[in-house]
Structures are given as C-alpha cells and as structure tokens.
Scaffold this active site. Sequence first.
Site, PDB file in Angstrom:
ATOM      1  N   CYS A  43       0.666  -1.119   0.011  1.00 26.86           N
ATOM      2  CA  CYS A  43      -0.043  -0.028   0.025  1.00 26.86           C
ATOM      3  C   CYS A  43       0.727   1.165   0.024  1.00 26.86           C
ATOM      4  O   CYS A  43       1.640   1.333   0.808  1.00 26.86           O
ATOM      5  CB  CYS A  43      -1.089  -0.126   1.345  1.00 26.86           C
ATOM      6  SG  CYS A  43      -1.785   1.510   1.402  1.00 26.86           S
ATOM      7  N   TRP A  76      -7.862  -6.426   5.985  1.00 26.63           N
ATOM      8  CA  TRP A  76      -6.394  -6.710   5.604  1.00 26.63           C
ATOM      9  C   TRP A  76      -6.291  -7.957   6.636  1.00 26.63           C
ATOM     10  O   TRP A  76      -6.581  -7.868   7.898  1.00 26.63           O
ATOM     11  CB  TRP A  76      -5.538  -5.810   5.992  1.00 26.63           C
ATOM     12  CG  TRP A  76      -5.698  -4.544   5.124  1.00 26.63           C
ATOM     13  CD1 TRP A  76      -6.340  -3.457   5.006  1.00 26.63           C
ATOM     14  CD2 TRP A  76      -4.516  -4.258   4.043  1.00 26.63           C
ATOM     15  NE1 TRP A  76      -6.208  -2.842   3.812  1.00 26.63           N
ATOM     16  CE2 TRP A  76      -5.062  -3.214   3.111  1.00 26.63           C
ATOM     17  CE3 TRP A  76      -3.537  -5.423   3.529  1.00 26.63           C
ATOM     18  CZ2 TRP A  76      -4.544  -2.632   2.038  1.00 26.63           C
ATOM     19  CZ3 TRP A  76      -3.150  -4.806   2.118  1.00 26.63           C
ATOM     20  CH2 TRP A  76      -3.381  -3.600   1.494  1.00 26.63           C
ATOM     21  N   THR A 110      -8.590   0.269   6.916  1.00 27.73           N
ATOM     22  CA  THR A 110      -7.426   0.605   5.859  1.00 27.73           C
ATOM     23  C   THR A 110      -6.227   0.680   6.765  1.00 27.73           C
ATOM     24  O   THR A 110      -6.056   0.610   7.931  1.00 27.73           O
ATOM     25  CB  THR A 110      -7.901   2.124   5.539  1.00 27.73           C
ATOM     26  OG1 THR A 110      -7.923   2.953   6.607  1.00 27.73           O
ATOM     27  CG2 THR A 110      -8.959   2.125   4.812  1.00 27.73           C
ATOM     28  N   VAL A 111      -5.019   0.659   5.997  1.00 27.33           N
ATOM     29  CA  VAL A 111      -3.750   0.638   6.581  1.00 27.33           C
ATOM     30  C   VAL A 111      -3.053   1.903   5.769  1.00 27.33           C
ATOM     31  O   VAL A 111      -3.664   2.301   4.895  1.00 27.33           O
ATOM     32  CB  VAL A 111      -2.891  -0.553   6.063  1.00 27.33           C
ATOM     33  CG1 VAL A 111      -3.197  -1.909   6.899  1.00 27.33           C
ATOM     34  CG2 VAL A 111      -2.849  -0.921   4.607  1.00 27.33           C
ATOM     35  N   TYR A 174      -5.556   6.980  -8.813  1.00 26.42           N
ATOM     36  CA  TYR A 174      -6.705   5.962  -8.555  1.00 26.42           C
ATOM     37  C   TYR A 174      -7.815   6.485  -9.324  1.00 26.42           C
ATOM     38  O   TYR A 174      -8.851   5.830  -9.790  1.00 26.42           O
ATOM     39  CB  TYR A 174      -6.916   5.996  -6.987  1.00 26.42           C
ATOM     40  CG  TYR A 174      -6.090   5.126  -6.336  1.00 26.42           C
ATOM     41  CD1 TYR A 174      -6.580   3.823  -5.976  1.00 26.42           C
ATOM     42  CD2 TYR A 174      -4.805   5.547  -5.844  1.00 26.42           C
ATOM     43  CE1 TYR A 174      -5.571   3.148  -5.242  1.00 26.42           C
ATOM     44  CE2 TYR A 174      -3.994   4.702  -5.329  1.00 26.42           C
ATOM     45  CZ  TYR A 174      -4.569   3.547  -4.937  1.00 26.42           C
ATOM     46  OH  TYR A 174      -3.675   2.686  -4.102  1.00 26.42           O
TER      47      TYR A 174
END
Length: 344
Positions: A43, A76, A110-111, A174
């Site tokens: 990521c 995740w 999220t990370v 993105y």
Amino acid sequence: MAQGTYVEKSFERDTNYITDRIAADGEWPVEAGRYRLIAARACPWANRTIIVRRLLGLEDAISLGLAGPTHDSDSWTFDLDPGEVDPVLQIPRLKDAYLERFPDYPRGITVPAIVDVPTGEVVTNDFAQITLDFETEWTEFFREGAPDLWPQDLREEMEPVMHRIYTEVNNGVYRCGFAGEQEAYDKAYDRLFTALDWLEERLAGQRYLMGDTITEADVRLFTTLARFDPVYHGHFKCNRSKLTEMPVLWAYARDLFQTPGFGDTTDFTQIKEHYYVVHTDVNPTQIVPKGPDLAGWATPHGREKLGGRPFGDGTPPGPPPEAERVPTKDNPLVGPDGMVQVEA
C-alpha cells in the site's frame, strides 16, 4: 486502501478517518513500546509510514506489524505471520483492532493504522497525520542524525505542494484506474499528466521537491512513483508515458530509491500482487504480470550534479532490522543486509 465511492462515474476517496492523534499532551500519550504500526508494503499510503519510521529511527519506539499484500472486502489479514496471527496483537485480521474500539465500525478497514497494544484498540488510521506526528511528537526517540522531514520554515510552502501531489498524483492514479465512464477517465488522465509535467519542470533544477534536502513531500511522491510502471501505467491506464520515459522524474525516483529508507522498504512483488489480485473489477483474471524489469532502479541517476544533502545536517539510517528486511526475491536490488545494491 482504495476505499471510496463513485460520483457521476468518477472515483471519490473516502477521507473520513479516525483522527485521534498520539501526542505528548494528548489522550493517547507518546510512549515508547506502547503502540504498533500496522502497515502493508503493498500500500502506498502505508509505505509512507514505514519510510518515515525508518528515516527517523523509530523502530525501537514503535513496533511494526505487516499485513499481507492481498485482502478480501472484510479486512487486511496477517497471513505472512506464523499461524496467520499478528505475534504482538494476537489477532488474525486488522478489523479485530477496529472492532475492539468501535464495535459497529461502519467504514473500510485501512492501512496504515496504529494500535494501542495494551488494549488492542485502533488509535488512528489518518495516514497523512501519522507521519507528521512521527516527525513532531516522537522527537525524544529519534535516532542520532535523524533528518528534519517537516522543517518549520518550509511548512507554509510545503503544504500546497503536498496538497497538489495528493489530489493530482497520489489520488490521481486511482481516479484513472477506477473511473466508471470515459469522460471521467479522460479528465482524470489529463489532470494526472498535467501534474507530472509540473513535477518534471519543478525538479529539473533542484534535487528534491523543497530544495536541497529530503522532506515529507518527497516521501509522499516517491511511493506513487515506485508503483507507476509496475502497476499504474497498465493496470490503471495511466499510459501516456512510463516513469522511465519521463527523464527528470525517473532520475529523481532512482535517486530516492537508492537512498537508505526508500528502496529498502519497497517490495515490488507485494505491490504487484496486491493490485492485480485484489482489484478484480479492473483485472478479473487476477493474472500478475512478470514485468517490468527492475534493473534500471539501481543505475546511476546523475542527480548529484544538482548538489544538495539528502539528510541535511543529519545522516542516513543504517541497515534495517533483520526482521524487517524486504526479501531479496521480492526486491532483487536489495542485498543480504537489506540495503539497495547500487550499480557502479
């Protein structure tokens, strides 16, 4: 990672993060050994935190947990660890730390995220603020020679530069990749390459984004550039030019890659596996391409002629801790000591 919605067939990132901060005088006080940074090398947003943590020498103060490169729609996961459980938090999914604090947490998992180890609760996933707080709130635990990545006298100038990099480049790729109609894609594509052309011009006469030394702004740009040819050029249709065809940005990216803290935290195998396997709407076959050839990243960049001192009055970090080294199979340019092997 790419949590967002589609507005008139264009991608809009969900930016509603957990905005709690770890600060010397805050609800979550700075305390060595108390917090665990959960990241994923795949990521770009998480890769920033890994780079800054390493540049500042915070490895002993903030432990690092690494999720694997792929995940499902739920969370995740720690599939790289023995038993697929994080060895410190003792959880198989990052979502467990979110739910420990917010039992009805409604948003994407999220990370990067920082978890309070004693309680197992997520503290924050506000990736942009996490690195700024590393640079300002954790100074007591910096290594000797740590650089000033967020210099006070440059912040007013840095903020609009970083904002443009975020909206047009970091998030711009993105918008291209997840555009839902031709017009939205065309607009996103034009915005992205307008910004990359601006960066080519800005960096033609100075070694780094803010002048002679590396700052937070360079960290934020690097993680997108490192993924450009392996992922964004083809997978996200950002194909006017490859990074290797933009001479200034390619030399700049190589300069950073060969600087301790950047290339030695970059895992090209995990990067490709994440995007091509997880994004089944973009790549339904989940086939991961073999290329591109990475050898060019180790070639001379010639940016020294612009002068500058990468770490200012500081010094480069030493080799990464053995347990945190990128496997050579995932980045063949990294040697057994975990450092990038630069071509003479």
